[in-house]
Design a protein around this motif. Sequence first.
Motif, PDB file in Angstrom:
ATOM      1  N   THR A 208      46.506  25.778  46.244  1.00 35.97           N
ATOM      2  CA  THR A 208      45.927  26.727  47.195  1.00 35.97           C
ATOM      3  C   THR A 208      46.599  28.092  47.122  1.00 35.97           C
ATOM      4  O   THR A 208      46.008  29.097  47.520  1.00 35.97           O
ATOM      5  N   ARG A 211      45.705  30.479  43.439  1.00 37.91           N
ATOM      6  CA  ARG A 211      44.430  31.165  43.184  1.00 37.91           C
ATOM      7  C   ARG A 211      44.609  32.661  42.973  1.00 37.91           C
ATOM      8  O   ARG A 211      43.828  33.295  42.261  1.00 37.91           O
ATOM      9  N   ARG A 216      42.605  28.828  39.502  1.00 40.67           N
ATOM     10  CA  ARG A 216      41.619  28.218  40.388  1.00 40.67           C
ATOM     11  C   ARG A 216      41.164  26.849  39.880  1.00 40.67           C
ATOM     12  O   ARG A 216      40.990  25.932  40.675  1.00 40.67           O
ATOM     13  N   ASP A 217      40.969  26.746  38.601  1.00 45.80           N
ATOM     14  CA  ASP A 217      40.394  25.519  38.042  1.00 45.80           C
ATOM     15  C   ASP A 217      41.452  24.717  37.300  1.00 45.80           C
ATOM     16  O   ASP A 217      42.404  25.268  36.723  1.00 45.80           O
TER      17      ASP A 217
END
Length: 392
Positions: A208, A211, A216-217
């Motif tokens: 969290t 990002r 993000r992935d």
Amino acid sequence: MHVRDLIEESVAGMLARPVRSALTTLGTVLGITTLVVTLGVAATAGNQIVGRFDELVATAITVGVPESPNAPLVEWDAIDRLTRLRGVESAAAVSESKDGANVSVRSNDLVDPTRVTAQSLTVLAATTGLPEAARGRMVRGRFYDLGHVRRHDRVAVIGEQAAELLGVTRLDRAPAIFIGEHAYTVIGILGDLRRERDLSSAVLVPPTVGRQFGLRDVTRVLVNTSLGAAGLIARQAPTALSPGNGDMLQVVAPPSPTRARDQAEDDVNALFLILGLVSLVVGAVGIANVTLVTVMERVPEIGLRRSLGAARRHIAAQFLLESTLIGLTGGVIGAALGVVTVVAVSAAKQWTPLLDLRLAVAAPVAGAVVGLLAGLYPALRAARMEPVEALR
């Protein structure tokens, strides 16, 4: 000449000079013993590879996740589905990106032009099971948990090498590192990595928080399985991580321990089989030489037998049978010594001996064949002698 008479004459000829026959047999004994020991020990040692195969290599699976222009192929919570598979001991998802590589990280907020206070480190986002998945341990402090992830806490775990570069040695005062303009509390130092050693110089943050660095992935998933379950988990992991898109994931699975065992057995066989064949050739040459010397010493006997009506085939058969018996005797003794050696080596190493019954049966036959081939030339030479010249 009846078969019984032929056998009696051959045995008598072989036992007439027991010392010479024993020395001649020794070459075949060494060759057959080497062959039996080679094949037996190779099979036994190869079987142990399955049990002693490096667990780190045999149980480590890496799943590569390619970039997707639409929705991510693997969600962060997909690790929960993966860890429910039987045979999975630990797993963690990792995210890395170009934005997270070579990020300026410093351990204080002071800017001193005369000193290099910032280090270029890699920032990665990872799930909470990373220490187990990377086969490491927390040298100091602790790893972040689900509470830190859900609260979006600005915490970080740094690798052991990164801690040395940043000068972070104590955690009792909650030291902070600055990644860009934001401060992150260091709550742990990760070290003793047996897998993914590059994490030793990285900064790890919760997904969290990562990002803002483009993390993000999920880009890869580290999986550790039970010994022997790697092949099954490698087939099931893509479906568990990304149902419907499993064929797009790239799974790197360890080689099969059985294949490694076979390769090791083949390598050992190829190496020592040559030694065994060389010993057999030496034994065959010894049998041929002694048989030839025996023929020359028994020329009067050959002439007498021929003059009494013995045919050429009878003379050839007699000497061929003598050399075959010598080879057979060497094969039997060599097979027995080879089996005893394999059992002794296995007992010393606390292995389970693997003995092929066909090998124990074929070894004496191989010795007899070697003796037969070695006696061909001397037997033919004895059969070609003329009775008058032999008696003269």
